[in-house]
Design an enzyme around this catalytic site. Structure first.
Site, PDB file in Angstrom:
ATOM      1  N   HIS A   1      -3.622  29.824  10.457  1.00  0.00           N
ATOM      2  CA  HIS A   1      -4.418  30.652   9.545  1.00  0.00           C
ATOM      3  C   HIS A   1      -4.191  30.260   8.095  1.00  0.00           C
ATOM      4  O   HIS A   1      -3.255  29.527   7.779  1.00  0.00           O
ATOM      5  CB  HIS A   1      -4.192  32.139   9.804  1.00  0.00           C
ATOM      6  CG  HIS A   1      -2.884  32.716   9.369  1.00  0.00           C
ATOM      7  ND1 HIS A   1      -2.743  33.385   8.181  1.00  0.00           N
ATOM      8  CD2 HIS A   1      -1.672  32.785   9.956  1.00  0.00           C
ATOM      9  CE1 HIS A   1      -1.503  33.848   8.073  1.00  0.00           C
ATOM     10  NE2 HIS A   1      -0.824  33.490   9.130  1.00  0.00           N
TER      11      HIS A   1
ATOM     12  N   ASP B   1       4.242  31.245   4.881  1.00  0.00           N
ATOM     13  CA  ASP B   1       3.352  31.965   5.786  1.00  0.00           C
ATOM     14  C   ASP B   1       1.994  32.179   5.144  1.00  0.00           C
ATOM     15  O   ASP B   1       1.841  33.074   4.325  1.00  0.00           O
ATOM     16  CB  ASP B   1       4.007  33.307   6.132  1.00  0.00           C
ATOM     17  CG  ASP B   1       3.184  34.116   7.110  1.00  0.00           C
ATOM     18  OD1 ASP B   1       2.166  33.615   7.608  1.00  0.00           O
ATOM     19  OD2 ASP B   1       3.567  35.276   7.374  1.00  0.00           O
TER      20      ASP B   1
ATOM     21  N   GLU C   1      -5.754  36.606   9.480  1.00  0.00           N
ATOM     22  CA  GLU C   1      -4.737  36.750  10.534  1.00  0.00           C
ATOM     23  C   GLU C   1      -3.803  37.891  10.196  1.00  0.00           C
ATOM     24  O   GLU C   1      -3.391  38.665  11.044  1.00  0.00           O
ATOM     25  CB  GLU C   1      -3.947  35.442  10.674  1.00  0.00           C
ATOM     26  CG  GLU C   1      -2.953  35.416  11.838  1.00  0.00           C
ATOM     27  CD  GLU C   1      -1.543  35.902  11.501  1.00  0.00           C
ATOM     28  OE1 GLU C   1      -0.705  35.961  12.409  1.00  0.00           O
ATOM     29  OE2 GLU C   1      -1.263  36.233  10.328  1.00  0.00           O
ATOM     30  N   GLU C   2      -3.456  37.975   8.900  1.00  0.00           N
ATOM     31  CA  GLU C   2      -2.450  38.953   8.486  1.00  0.00           C
ATOM     32  C   GLU C   2      -2.877  40.387   8.784  1.00  0.00           C
ATOM     33  O   GLU C   2      -2.057  41.256   9.004  1.00  0.00           O
ATOM     34  CB  GLU C   2      -2.143  38.802   6.984  1.00  0.00           C
ATOM     35  CG  GLU C   2      -1.502  37.471   6.608  1.00  0.00           C
ATOM     36  CD  GLU C   2      -0.095  37.295   7.182  1.00  0.00           C
ATOM     37  OE1 GLU C   2       0.376  38.191   7.919  1.00  0.00           O
ATOM     38  OE2 GLU C   2       0.523  36.258   6.900  1.00  0.00           O
TER      39      GLU C   2
ATOM     40  N   ASP D   1       1.760  28.669  12.827  1.00  0.00           N
ATOM     41  CA  ASP D   1       1.566  29.679  11.784  1.00  0.00           C
ATOM     42  C   ASP D   1       2.432  29.247  10.604  1.00  0.00           C
ATOM     43  O   ASP D   1       2.032  28.403   9.812  1.00  0.00           O
ATOM     44  CB  ASP D   1       1.944  31.047  12.357  1.00  0.00           C
ATOM     45  CG  ASP D   1       1.604  32.193  11.442  1.00  0.00           C
ATOM     46  OD1 ASP D   1       1.748  32.027  10.217  1.00  0.00           O
ATOM     47  OD2 ASP D   1       1.194  33.261  11.920  1.00  0.00           O
TER      48      ASP D   1
ATOM     49  N   HIS E   1       6.508  37.668   3.534  1.00  0.00           N
ATOM     50  CA  HIS E   1       5.478  38.621   3.094  1.00  0.00           C
ATOM     51  C   HIS E   1       5.769  39.256   1.735  1.00  0.00           C
ATOM     52  O   HIS E   1       5.279  40.344   1.439  1.00  0.00           O
ATOM     53  CB  HIS E   1       5.256  39.733   4.131  1.00  0.00           C
ATOM     54  CG  HIS E   1       4.455  39.284   5.314  1.00  0.00           C
ATOM     55  ND1 HIS E   1       3.989  40.176   6.258  1.00  0.00           N
ATOM     56  CD2 HIS E   1       4.038  38.069   5.727  1.00  0.00           C
ATOM     57  CE1 HIS E   1       3.325  39.509   7.194  1.00  0.00           C
ATOM     58  NE2 HIS E   1       3.349  38.230   6.904  1.00  0.00           N
TER      59      HIS E   1
END
Ligand SMILES: *[C@@H]1O[C@H](CO)[C@@H](O)[C@H](O)[C@H]1NC(C)=O
Ligand SMILES: *[C@@H]1O[C@H](CO)[C@@H](O)[C@H](O)[C@H]1NC(C)=O
Ligand SMILES: *[C@@H]1O[C@H](CO)[C@@H](O)[C@H](O)[C@H]1NC(C)=O
Ligand SMILES: *[C@@H]1O[C@H](CO)[C@@H](O)[C@H](O)[C@H]1NC(C)=O
Length: 704
Positions: free
Chosen positions: A345, A355, A392-393, A421, A505
């Site tokens: 993604h 990420d 995706e998140e 990922d 994140h």
């Protein structure tokens, strides 16, 4: 008649001679070339990452559309048919947030500023304001006040501990820490326990390291760092459960989504380690157990309730936004209707250097190396499809909508789906897969050099440092393989270097973190591209699909034995399952033997169409056997999940369960302990046994 036959024979002989003389190098030549140093490029992979992560690019933002054009133009420049597939989906953004703590009635309230701090010399200071305010996507809007209870990692067993301690959670606001289960389940479990709100913080014991140093001086999460993320627990766009979010399609209302059970019913907010600690200081009551405590210099954690009280106010906005998957296709020369799919993604909560754009950089590196192979004369036997997913998140949305839209073609034509990922979070190779791909993954890892030690292969490092099992399974919903494997039954794998990373994140997941701590020479990133591409090349080029169903039979035998022990005293018989496993083990041997036979009978005859049909037919059986593990009705609890061997665990969406239907039924039966509930366990055993038997029928390729 005779003359025609003779002429045909001569023509074929001549053609064969010609082919032999001028035949291009074997596919394996290109595969070795693909992973050779001459094609690996750590400079270009680092440039891709730098460019992709220059600005925060959450799904639905202009910056993410820019990143999509970059991916599109890079793929197009690699001689691929590249295009964008858009969907209109429900995304969630923060509107307003406030959090106030009143430690005791006599103390002044503390108003938290809920900001991640930029540091001196931060090269991203100029764009830091584009980072979304910290929030939980799809969190419930609302305003709540409550005394505080500390609930450790917020797992079901943590609430059991609180109950044993006599702590009443009803009407309180729970403070839980990240690190063990999916954040949506943290909030859900708090709700189930009776809480009116949930705060989830990053404990420095888990993310802060031992010392007093953090990013940019060390890899650890700074005290103001916050892990944002989604708390939605469904699959794909919440307004189109089970179908694709194409323009003008049928859509559920936002109100219906809110009462669907897939989004939490209490407000929640992620908070920093520093704020979590301030709140913990205001919680009195009994001292929490040792394994609930923080690091050495943290205050002593107590469980409450109170005396600290918080006011939590959150307003989110849910809007229909456009997301963009970028798809690049290299058409297969001999079997264009067989698809080997690579996916990663692009959307990120913040800058996304780990990420997910370390994976995007690897995807682009794979594309560029495949283009170099093409210029040297290589063409894939089967079609290779490179996918760069969006949203995706938020809940695996881009990949799920695409898989739902293309379900029938994928079900009949997809050979495998290989996901990356976060490509790199640190050192050490990790892989998860459906078991028929185990051998292939190990072989690929044996061919690629360990990026951190040139005197060994990735495989040697992997085996040495791995706790068993070597290869994980894909039952969780941690990334975009879910729709392919769990909904459609496409064999799948997921690979990466490193495991968790502290700035996950948060605003600090940027290029600087990667360059300093994640992958200083970008050689791990290059190594991921090598393994990923090599696996894809072998799946796309080998005459026989490199699948071995023995590993599947072996694995489910072991798991079935464990389950049987768990309920040995309940009168459940597992013999239908064991019988079906015996059948699939036999079928796996048979198809391996048939493969050998066809190979041995080859030589000159490989020109004959008949032989090619045989290979194709055998490959189809290998490809379709995985589909047989899916059941039309799906799991009772979550019918979108069709796979009866692998699915997310009931209390942790990130966790993987084997035989989820049986597992759920056992949990329910243990709670209810009625004969009906145990009958349901037996039914679920039968259901899995039938699926396994169907898989062996497919492998055998014979109607009954
Ligand atoms: C917990 O507290 C709630 C409300 O304060 C109360 O209604 C409930 O009876 C309490 N439960 C127990 C087990 O004490
Ligand atoms: C998540 O999924 C389960 C079903 O597996 C459901 O019981 C639960 O209510 C869902 N919702 C949330 C917000 O976790
Ligand atoms: C590198 O690999 C070799 C061969 O496996 C091993 O003997 C050596 O200990 C490794 N070096 C490091 C620093 O791990
Ligand atoms: C690429 O690798 C070489 C050594 O293998 C190293 O000198 C160089 O700094 C690396 N480039 C980047 C961008 O990390």
């Amino acid at each position: 008649m005779l003359t025609t036959t003779a002429a045909t024979f001569l023509a074929i002989a001549a053609a064969s001679f010609f082919v032999l003389l001028f035949s291009p190098p074997p596919k394996s030549y290109y595969h070795s070339l693909f992973i050779s140093n001459s094609l690996c490029d750590n400079i270009s992979i680092s440039r891709h990452l730098y460019t992709l992560t220059r600005r925060p690019h959450v799904a639905g933002s202009e910056a993410n559309a820019e990143a999509a054009s970059y991916v599109l133009s890079t793929l197009s420049a690699c001689n691929m048919e590249a295009h964008v597939v858009s969907y209109e989906v429900l995304l969630s953004y923060p509107d307003s947030r406030s959090l106030t703590l009143t430690p005791t009635p006599s103390e002044l309230p503390v108003i938290f500023d809920l900001k991640q701090e930029i540091y001196e010399g931060d090269p991203y200071a100029d764009v830091a304001r584009e980072v979304l305010p910290t929030f939980h996507a799809y969190a419930k809007s609302g305003s709540v006040t409550g005394r505080l209870v500390y609930a450790n990692y917020g797992r079901v067993e943590d609430y059991e501990t609180l109950k044993e301690m006599g702590v009443n959670v009803t009407g309180t606001v729970v403070l839980a820490r990240y690190g063990e289960i999916y954040r949506g389940d943290i909030v859900m479990n708090a709700f189930d326990a009776g809480a009116v709100g949930a705060l989830v913080y990053t404990d420095r014991k888990d993310y802060g390291g031992a010392g007093a140093k953090w990013f940019p001086d060390d890899k650890w999460m700074p005290p103001s760092g916050v892990q944002v993320g989604s708390v939605y627990n469904g699959s794909g766009d919440p307004t189109t459960p089970g179908w694709a979010s194409t323009e003008g399609c049928e859509r559920m209302s936002v109100e219906a989504v809110e009462s669907s059970g897939d989004v939490p019913l209490i407000p929640s907010l992620p908070i920093s380690g520093a704020d979590g600690e301030t709140i913990l200081r205001s919680i009195g009551g009994q001292i929490a157990k040792d394994d609930w405590q923080g690091s050495k210099d943290s205050p002593t954690y107590r469980v409450g309730p109170g005396p600290g009280v918080v006011d939590l106010d959150y307003k989110g906005k849910q809007i229909i936004a456009t997301i963009e998957n970028v798809i690049g296709v290299i058409e297969g020369e001999e079997e264009p209707d067989r698809f080997v799919i690579l996916g990663n993604h692009r959307d990120a909560w913040t800058f996304g250097a780990v990420d997910p754009n370390s994976g995007t950089a690897a995807l682009l590196e794979v594309a560029q190396r495949l283009w170099k192979l093409q210029r040297k004369g290589w063409k894939p036997r089967r079609t290779i499809i490179l996918c760069n997913w969006d949203a995706e998140e938020y809940g695996l949305i881009g990949s799920t909508e695409w898989a739902e839209e293309n379900r029938e073609l994928l079900a009949s034509r997809a050979v495998a789906y290989i996901n990356v990922d976060c490509a790199v979070t640190g050192a050490g190779f990790h892989a998860s897969a459906t078991p028929q791909l185990d051998d292939l993954l190990k072989q690929a890892a044996q061919q690629v050099q360990d990026p951190d030690n040139s005197s060994q292969t990735i495989y040697e490092q992997w085996v040495r440092s791995s706790s068993s099992p070597l290869i994980g399974r894909l039952g969780g919903t941690g990334s975009d393989y879910a729709a392919f494997l769990q909904h459609i039954g496409v064999p799948a794998a997921d690979i990466r270097f490193g495991t968790g990373y502290p700035v996950y994140h948060s605003m600090y997941d940027d290029y600087t973190w990667m360059e300093k701590f994640g992958d200083p020479l970008f050689r791990r990133n290059v190594a991921v591209a090598s393994v990923w591409g090599l696996v894809a090349l072998r799946l796309a080029d080998e005459e026989f699909l490199p699948f071995n169903y023995h590993s599947y039979a072996f694995e489910i035998q072991k798991l079935a034995e464990d389950l049987e022990k768990e309920v040995s005293d309940k009168g459940i018989t597992f013999s239908p399952l064991f019988e079906s496993i015996e059948e699939i083990a036999k079928a796996a041997s048979t198809i391996n033997d048939q493969k050998k036979e066809i190979k041995e009978a080859k030589g000159w005859t490989s020109m004959w169409r008949n032989d090619r049909n045989k290979v194709r037919e055998l490959n189809d059986r290998l490809m379709m056997a995985e589909r047989a593990f899916t059941d039309r009705d799906g799991l009772l609890r979550v019918p979108w999940h069709k796979h009866l061997i692998y699915a997310p665990s009931r209390h942790d969406d990130y966790g993987s369960t084997t035989f989820p239907g049986i597992d759920d039924a056992i949990e329910t039966a243990k709670n209810l302990n009625t004969s009906e509930s145990w009958d349901l366990v037996q039914h679920e055993v039968w259901r899995v046994a039938r699926a396994v038997r169907h898989a062996s029928l497919v492998l055998n390729g014979k109607l009954t």
